[in-house]
Scaffold this active site. Structure first.
Site, PDB file in Angstrom:
ATOM      1  N   TYR A  54      28.078 -58.104 -38.125  1.00  0.00           N
ATOM      2  CA  TYR A  54      29.065 -58.167 -37.036  1.00  0.00           C
ATOM      3  C   TYR A  54      30.236 -57.250 -37.368  1.00  0.00           C
ATOM      4  O   TYR A  54      30.739 -57.269 -38.492  1.00  0.00           O
ATOM      5  CB  TYR A  54      29.580 -59.607 -36.856  1.00  0.00           C
ATOM      6  CG  TYR A  54      29.025 -60.265 -35.624  1.00  0.00           C
ATOM      7  CD1 TYR A  54      29.164 -59.658 -34.373  1.00  0.00           C
ATOM      8  CD2 TYR A  54      28.377 -61.496 -35.694  1.00  0.00           C
ATOM      9  CE1 TYR A  54      28.652 -60.262 -33.240  1.00  0.00           C
ATOM     10  CE2 TYR A  54      27.863 -62.099 -34.558  1.00  0.00           C
ATOM     11  CZ  TYR A  54      28.006 -61.471 -33.335  1.00  0.00           C
ATOM     12  OH  TYR A  54      27.516 -62.060 -32.216  1.00  0.00           O
ATOM     13  N   GLU A  56      33.158 -56.459 -34.942  1.00  0.00           N
ATOM     14  CA  GLU A  56      34.129 -56.332 -33.851  1.00  0.00           C
ATOM     15  C   GLU A  56      35.338 -55.514 -34.294  1.00  0.00           C
ATOM     16  O   GLU A  56      35.868 -55.719 -35.398  1.00  0.00           O
ATOM     17  CB  GLU A  56      34.628 -57.702 -33.387  1.00  0.00           C
ATOM     18  CG  GLU A  56      33.650 -58.443 -32.519  1.00  0.00           C
ATOM     19  CD  GLU A  56      32.851 -59.432 -33.318  1.00  0.00           C
ATOM     20  OE1 GLU A  56      32.621 -59.168 -34.522  1.00  0.00           O
ATOM     21  OE2 GLU A  56      32.443 -60.451 -32.723  1.00  0.00           O
ATOM     22  N   ASP A 201      29.605 -38.747 -15.309  1.00  0.00           N
ATOM     23  CA  ASP A 201      28.535 -39.542 -15.906  1.00  0.00           C
ATOM     24  C   ASP A 201      27.387 -38.578 -16.160  1.00  0.00           C
ATOM     25  O   ASP A 201      26.620 -38.248 -15.267  1.00  0.00           O
ATOM     26  CB  ASP A 201      28.134 -40.658 -14.938  1.00  0.00           C
ATOM     27  CG  ASP A 201      26.936 -41.453 -15.433  1.00  0.00           C
ATOM     28  OD1 ASP A 201      26.285 -41.020 -16.415  1.00  0.00           O
ATOM     29  OD2 ASP A 201      26.621 -42.491 -14.831  1.00  0.00           O
ATOM     30  N   THR A 228      24.529 -42.110 -21.445  1.00  0.00           N
ATOM     31  CA  THR A 228      23.613 -42.847 -22.302  1.00  0.00           C
ATOM     32  C   THR A 228      23.249 -41.907 -23.444  1.00  0.00           C
ATOM     33  O   THR A 228      23.489 -40.702 -23.365  1.00  0.00           O
ATOM     34  CB  THR A 228      22.319 -43.245 -21.550  1.00  0.00           C
ATOM     35  OG1 THR A 228      21.782 -42.082 -20.941  1.00  0.00           O
ATOM     36  CG2 THR A 228      22.593 -44.296 -20.494  1.00  0.00           C
ATOM     37  N   LYS A 231      18.454 -40.440 -23.265  1.00  0.00           N
ATOM     38  CA  LYS A 231      17.689 -39.638 -22.300  1.00  0.00           C
ATOM     39  C   LYS A 231      17.469 -38.244 -22.908  1.00  0.00           C
ATOM     40  O   LYS A 231      16.857 -38.134 -23.961  1.00  0.00           O
ATOM     41  CB  LYS A 231      18.427 -39.606 -20.958  1.00  0.00           C
ATOM     42  CG  LYS A 231      18.568 -40.995 -20.313  1.00  0.00           C
ATOM     43  CD  LYS A 231      19.148 -40.915 -18.926  1.00  0.00           C
ATOM     44  CE  LYS A 231      19.128 -42.225 -18.178  1.00  0.00           C
ATOM     45  NZ  LYS A 231      20.241 -43.128 -18.453  1.00  0.00           N
TER      46      LYS A 231
END
Ligand code: DSN
Length: 422
Positions: A54, A56, A201, A228, A231
């Site tokens: 973890y 954060e 985007d 992303t 791709k």
């Protein structure tokens, strides 16, 4: 290639599905424009102990201890992303493209503010304000379209008129089904006139932008780029937000965490770093240029053989075929016919499509995945011929089976990186 002995022994059902998917990918042709094959190195780090941590917060400012190595990989991912895309700041924690977009809206907007994005049927994305998404309950979305789907040129005059009327706070460039380049400089000028942020985007075209074979919106002064990473950029499944400068980056960081997400998926952050390292190499530039060469060659082959393409060609990695005009059948029927011979693509809306999203008029094809397998222009003609043959003989099960065998044979010459089935 990973050894799956533990999985095989413990969970035969999932192992069988994995094997089936490996065969599907190796024996078939992937033409879905948003898919790709990761390298063995990216796959190794994705299936690593970073999953167990973890983290954060951000490097040097975490909420839990034990961050010596997570800080190292996240910092490397950030620094590599900044170099690749000429960004002032990078947030590599978004779990996917949709959360990256939503976190950006919350970073820059107040509820009720307006975003101007591309119409979905003209190539835009659900997260650019389609009414089925929850963000439309919070923000107001207005649209722009192509002036002429024959050329693909965006109607920048109409964009300016609507922008002056609706005063968007974000002017959003980007798409998931548009085959042409956008004029980022024109969009920036319109945004400046109305005091809007500029956001691109670039999920689909990030690989080509990283390689410098498509335009980088930051070169036109854009504020934010979301993407992303899986791709054309050929990394792990995930998202990223790049900002022009550190000031904007602070707003983005706060919005991603704690505003929107919890702990980062650290094995994916590490895998992003590995993929960005690959994208910095000269061979990636060659790869990205070949994606476009292949796409343009396949588009020209299909058009020469009677297919009607939206915008009559492509500048990037994808093309849209109007199946009603080309073959007299809807996109869904083309998709299922090609599935039968091991060629995968997706049905897709065409501009102002009179049909429904689940039964649209077109299909979308793209070349990032087949280019990763080493296919070039001559293979585009072979693939184009398979496609046309299958559609012509779609009612002939025996002929389709014959073509399926030929596709499988053809695929043997083009290995999928890191996947070897013994
Ligand atoms: N699903 C992606 C695509 O295929 O374009 C976009 O989210």
């Amino acid at each position: 290639m990973p050894i799956y002995d533990a999985l095989k022994a413990q969970d035969p059902d999932i192992y069988a599905a994995l094997l089936g998917e490996m065969h599907r990918q190796v024996d078939g042709v992937e033409l879905i424009a948003s898919e790709n094959y990761i390298s063995p190195a990216v796959m190794e780090i994705m299936a690593s102990v970073f999953n167990n941590k973890y983290s954060e917060g951000y490097p040097g400012k975490r909420y839990y201890g034990g961050q010596e190595f997570t800080d190292k990989v996240e910092t490397l991912a950030i620094e590599r992303a900044k170099i690749l895309f000429k960004a002032g700041h990078a947030n590599v924690q978004p779990h996917a493209g949709a959360p990256a977009n939503v976190a950006t809206y919350f970073a820059l907007l107040e509820p009720g503010d307006t975003v101007m994005g591309m119409d979905l049927s003209h190539g835009g994305h659900l997260t650019h304000g389609h009414p089925v998404t929850y963000i439309t309950k919070i923000f107001n979305f207005v649209r722009y379209k192509m002036k002429d789907p024959e050329t693909g040129e965006i109607d920048y005059d109409a964009m300016r008129t609507v922008a002056l009327e609706t005063k968007p706070k974000i002017l959003l460039a980007g798409f998931s089904a548009y085959p042409r380049e956008l004029d980022y400089t024109k969009m920036k000028a319109i945004a400046d006139e109305v005091g809007a942020y500029t956001m691109a985007d670039m999920a689909h075209i990030a690989g080509m932008i990283a390689a410098g074979v498509l335009k980088n919106p930051f070169d036109s002064g854009f504020d934010i780029i979301t993407t992303t990473t899986h791709k054309s950029l050929r990394g792990p499944r995930g998202g990223m937000i790049l900002s022009r400068d550190a000031e904007l980056g602070k707003k983005i960081d706060k919005s991603v965490f704690p505003g929107f997400q919890g702990g980062p998926i650290m094995q994916m952050v590490a895998a992003k770093a590995v993929a960005f390292g690959e994208a910095m190499k000269p061979e990636f530039k060659v790869y990205a240029a070949q994606i476009i060469k292949n796409s343009q060659h396949l588009a020209a082959f299909l058009m020469k053989n009677g297919c009607k393409l939206v915008t009559n060609g492509t500048d990037n990695h994808l093309m849209l075929v109007d199946c009603i005009q080309s073959f007299g059948i809807p996109g869904g029927e083309v998709e299922t016919t090609l599935d039968k011979i091991g060629i995968t693509l997706n049905k897709n809306m065409i501009p102002d499509d009179p049909r429904k999203p689940m039964d649209p008029s077109g299909v979308r094809l793209g070349t990032p995945a087949i280019t990763t397998r080493g296919m070039k222009e001559q293979e585009m003609e072979i693939l184009g011929a398979f496609i046309l043959q299958a559609i012509k003989h779609r009612a002939d099960a025996a002929k389709l089976e014959e073509l399926h065998v030929e596709v499988r044979e053809f695929c043997k010459k083009y290995p999928v990186p890191g996947v070897k089935i013994s």
